[in-house]
Enzyme design. Structure first.
Site, PDB file in Angstrom:
ATOM      1  N   TYR A 159       0.845  -1.205   0.000  1.00 11.34           N
ATOM      2  CA  TYR A 159       0.000   0.000   0.000  1.00 11.34           C
ATOM      3  C   TYR A 159       0.883   1.259   0.000  1.00 11.34           C
ATOM      4  O   TYR A 159       0.502   2.292  -0.530  1.00 11.34           O
ATOM      5  CB  TYR A 159      -0.979  -0.022   1.177  1.00 11.34           C
ATOM      6  N   LYS A 176      -3.244   8.509   2.459  1.00  6.00           N
ATOM      7  CA  LYS A 176      -4.488   8.366   3.234  1.00  6.00           C
ATOM      8  C   LYS A 176      -4.335   8.968   4.637  1.00  6.00           C
ATOM      9  O   LYS A 176      -5.299   9.503   5.193  1.00  6.00           O
ATOM     10  CB  LYS A 176      -4.901   6.887   3.327  1.00  6.00           C
TER      11      LYS A 176
HETATM   12  P1  NAP Z   1     -11.866   3.546  -8.865  1.00  3.22           P
HETATM   13  O1  NAP Z   1     -13.170   3.063  -9.356  1.00  3.22           O
HETATM   14  O2  NAP Z   1     -10.661   3.298  -9.717  1.00  3.22           O
HETATM   15  O3  NAP Z   1     -11.987   5.089  -8.488  1.00  3.22           O
HETATM   16  C1  NAP Z   1     -10.855   5.956  -8.339  1.00  3.22           C
HETATM   17  C2  NAP Z   1     -11.224   7.232  -9.010  1.00  3.22           C
HETATM   18  O4  NAP Z   1     -10.228   8.261  -8.841  1.00  3.22           O
HETATM   19  C3  NAP Z   1     -11.384   7.046 -10.507  1.00  3.22           C
HETATM   20  O5  NAP Z   1     -12.626   7.544 -10.913  1.00  3.22           O
HETATM   21  C4  NAP Z   1     -10.231   7.839 -11.053  1.00  3.22           C
HETATM   22  O6  NAP Z   1     -10.403   8.264 -12.368  1.00  3.22           O
HETATM   23  C5  NAP Z   1     -10.205   8.980 -10.071  1.00  3.22           C
HETATM   24  N1  NAP Z   1      -9.043   9.834 -10.298  1.00  3.22           N
HETATM   25  C6  NAP Z   1      -7.736   9.481 -10.400  1.00  3.22           C
HETATM   26  N2  NAP Z   1      -6.987  10.550 -10.697  1.00  3.22           N
HETATM   27  C7  NAP Z   1      -7.845  11.619 -10.770  1.00  3.22           C
HETATM   28  C8  NAP Z   1      -7.688  13.001 -11.048  1.00  3.22           C
HETATM   29  N3  NAP Z   1      -6.489  13.552 -11.327  1.00  3.22           N
HETATM   30  N4  NAP Z   1      -8.787  13.808 -11.041  1.00  3.22           N
HETATM   31  C9  NAP Z   1     -10.010  13.284 -10.798  1.00  3.22           C
HETATM   32  N5  NAP Z   1     -10.228  11.987 -10.542  1.00  3.22           N
HETATM   33  C10 NAP Z   1      -9.154  11.153 -10.529  1.00  3.22           C
HETATM   34  O7  NAP Z   1     -11.521   2.850  -7.452  1.00  3.22           O
HETATM   35  P2  NAP Z   1     -12.261   2.841  -6.029  1.00  3.22           P
HETATM   36  O8  NAP Z   1     -11.701   1.666  -5.320  1.00  3.22           O
HETATM   37  O9  NAP Z   1     -13.718   2.995  -6.205  1.00  3.22           O
HETATM   38  O10 NAP Z   1     -11.642   4.119  -5.322  1.00  3.22           O
HETATM   39  C11 NAP Z   1     -12.424   5.169  -4.749  1.00  3.22           C
HETATM   40  C12 NAP Z   1     -11.826   5.599  -3.429  1.00  3.22           C
HETATM   41  O11 NAP Z   1     -12.012   4.547  -2.481  1.00  3.22           O
HETATM   42  C13 NAP Z   1     -10.319   5.889  -3.465  1.00  3.22           C
HETATM   43  O12 NAP Z   1     -10.048   6.988  -2.627  1.00  3.22           O
HETATM   44  C14 NAP Z   1      -9.739   4.623  -2.857  1.00  3.22           C
HETATM   45  O13 NAP Z   1      -8.456   4.834  -2.287  1.00  3.22           O
HETATM   46  C15 NAP Z   1     -10.783   4.344  -1.797  1.00  3.22           C
HETATM   47  N6  NAP Z   1     -10.775   2.998  -1.224  1.00  3.22           N
HETATM   48  C16 NAP Z   1     -10.802   1.898  -2.020  1.00  3.22           C
HETATM   49  C17 NAP Z   1     -10.783   0.637  -1.448  1.00  3.22           C
HETATM   50  C18 NAP Z   1     -10.785  -0.588  -2.324  1.00  3.22           C
HETATM   51  O14 NAP Z   1     -10.454  -1.659  -1.823  1.00  3.22           O
HETATM   52  N7  NAP Z   1     -11.174  -0.502  -3.583  1.00  3.22           N
HETATM   53  C19 NAP Z   1     -10.743   0.500  -0.056  1.00  3.22           C
HETATM   54  C20 NAP Z   1     -10.722   1.641   0.743  1.00  3.22           C
HETATM   55  C21 NAP Z   1     -10.736   2.897   0.149  1.00  3.22           C
HETATM   56  P3  NAP Z   1      -9.635   7.394 -13.524  1.00  3.22           P
HETATM   57  O15 NAP Z   1     -10.100   5.983 -13.439  1.00  3.22           O
HETATM   58  O16 NAP Z   1     -10.032   8.065 -14.741  1.00  3.22           O
HETATM   59  O17 NAP Z   1      -8.168   7.513 -13.246  1.00  3.22           O
END
Ligand code: NAP
Length: 255
Positions: free
Chosen positions: A155, A162
């Site tokens: 990570y 984070k």
């Molecule tokens: P995701 O579907 O890949 O979403 C991440 C988003 O961030 C995407 O829409 C991405 O756009 C966007 N992003 C990246 N660079 C950006 C920029 N410069 N400007 C605007 N948007 C941008 O993955 P997710 O897992 O749902 O993630 C959402 C949140 O949940 C994140 O903060 C992640 O760390 C958190 N989270 C995830 C998990 C997990 O296990 N999945 C667990 C805990 C927390 P692009 O795809 O176009 O780059």
């Protein structure tokens, strides 16, 4: 209808697996009008395919959080089209693959800055843009992960991002509280999304989570979405500056 006549801006829908999309559906189900933030044309095409599932057609807002002018244009559009915001969801994160695969010790300056900029400073951008529109107060929710407080394999720099995000949540909560704007974090257990695919050995992390969590299973995306809905709604009106764990009790367990 917890969010009847409310307006929410949800940033971070990349595709149908995105946590932001699950949150958008939960808000829509409860009567909320939505604006969805997307990064580029590819993501807009993905969102175009999904929006038919919503009860109310959303406003689509292009926003790259690394560019001030893009953020400025996004909030100008939100101001013109919505006039007011009651909730903001920050579900945005990015780190370069090489900064997640290798040792944290070897993180490059550039990779560190990029991860912190997209994943942590971006909350400042959204909160600052939303503040003048949140005239009746409301809730800002940011997605985070346990890697902020524990050294979790692979990570790396994202854990540091984070930690900065969670500290930012507390400072923003303190400053925006007098306006009735609440800022909270939602720490989710591992979910199979596009961002998760960038984490080496994610499947092992996912399996281990189910084995060790108090509930003995993985977190479901709808559980995360419903908690985000709660944090956006008046039901959580006494809560700000907190990080709420939706991880099936993984964090509270011993080794
Ligand atoms: P995701 O579907 O890949 O979403 C991440 C988003 O961030 C995407 O829409 C991405 O756009 C966007 N992003 C990246 N660079 C950006 C920029 N410069 N400007 C605007 N948007 C941008 O993955 P997710 O897992 O749902 O993630 C959402 C949140 O949940 C994140 O903060 C992640 O760390 C958190 N989270 C995830 C998990 C997990 O296990 N999945 C667990 C805990 C927390 P692009 O795809 O176009 O780059």
């Amino acid at each position: 209808m917890l969010m009847q006549d409310k307006l929410a801006y949800v940033a971070g829908v990349a595709n149908h697996r995105s946590i932001a999309w699950a949150i958008a559906k939960a808000l829509d189900r409860e009567g909320c009008r939505l604006a969805l933030g997307y990064l580029g044309e590819r993501e807009k095409q993905e969102i175009d395919k999904l929006v038919g599932e919503l009860k109310q057609a959303p406003l689509l807002v292009s926003c790259d959080v690394t560019r001030d002018e893009s953020v400025g244009e996004a909030f100008a559009l939100l101001g013109r089209e919505c006039g007011r915001l009651d909730a903001v969801v920050h579900a945005i994160a990015f780190a370069r693959r090489e900064d997640l695969d290798g040792r944290y010790t070897d993180t490059s300056r550039e990779g560190y800055h990029l991860a912190l900029d997209v994943s942590a400073f971006s909350l400042n951008c959204l909160a600052r843009g939303a503040e003048p529109l949140m005239t009746e107060g409301g809730g800002i929710v940011a997605l985070t992960y346990l890697g902020s407080e524990r050294a979790i394999a692979n990570y790396n720099v994202m854990g540091v991002a984070k930690a900065a995000l969670e500290a930012g949540i507390r400072y923003l909560a303190g400053e925006l509280g007098p306006k009735g704007i609440r800022v909270n974090g939602l720490s989710a257990g591992p979910l199979r999304t596009l961002a998760a695919r960038g984490i080496k050995d994610f499947s092992a992390m996912h399996r281990m989570h189910a084995e060790r969590a108090a509930l003995k299973r993985n977190t479901e995306i709808e559980e995360v979405a419903d908690t985000a809905l709660f944090l956006c709604s008046h039901l959580s009106r006494g809560i700000t500056g907190e990080v709420i764990y939706v991880d099936g009790g993984f964090r509270i367990m011993g080794g």
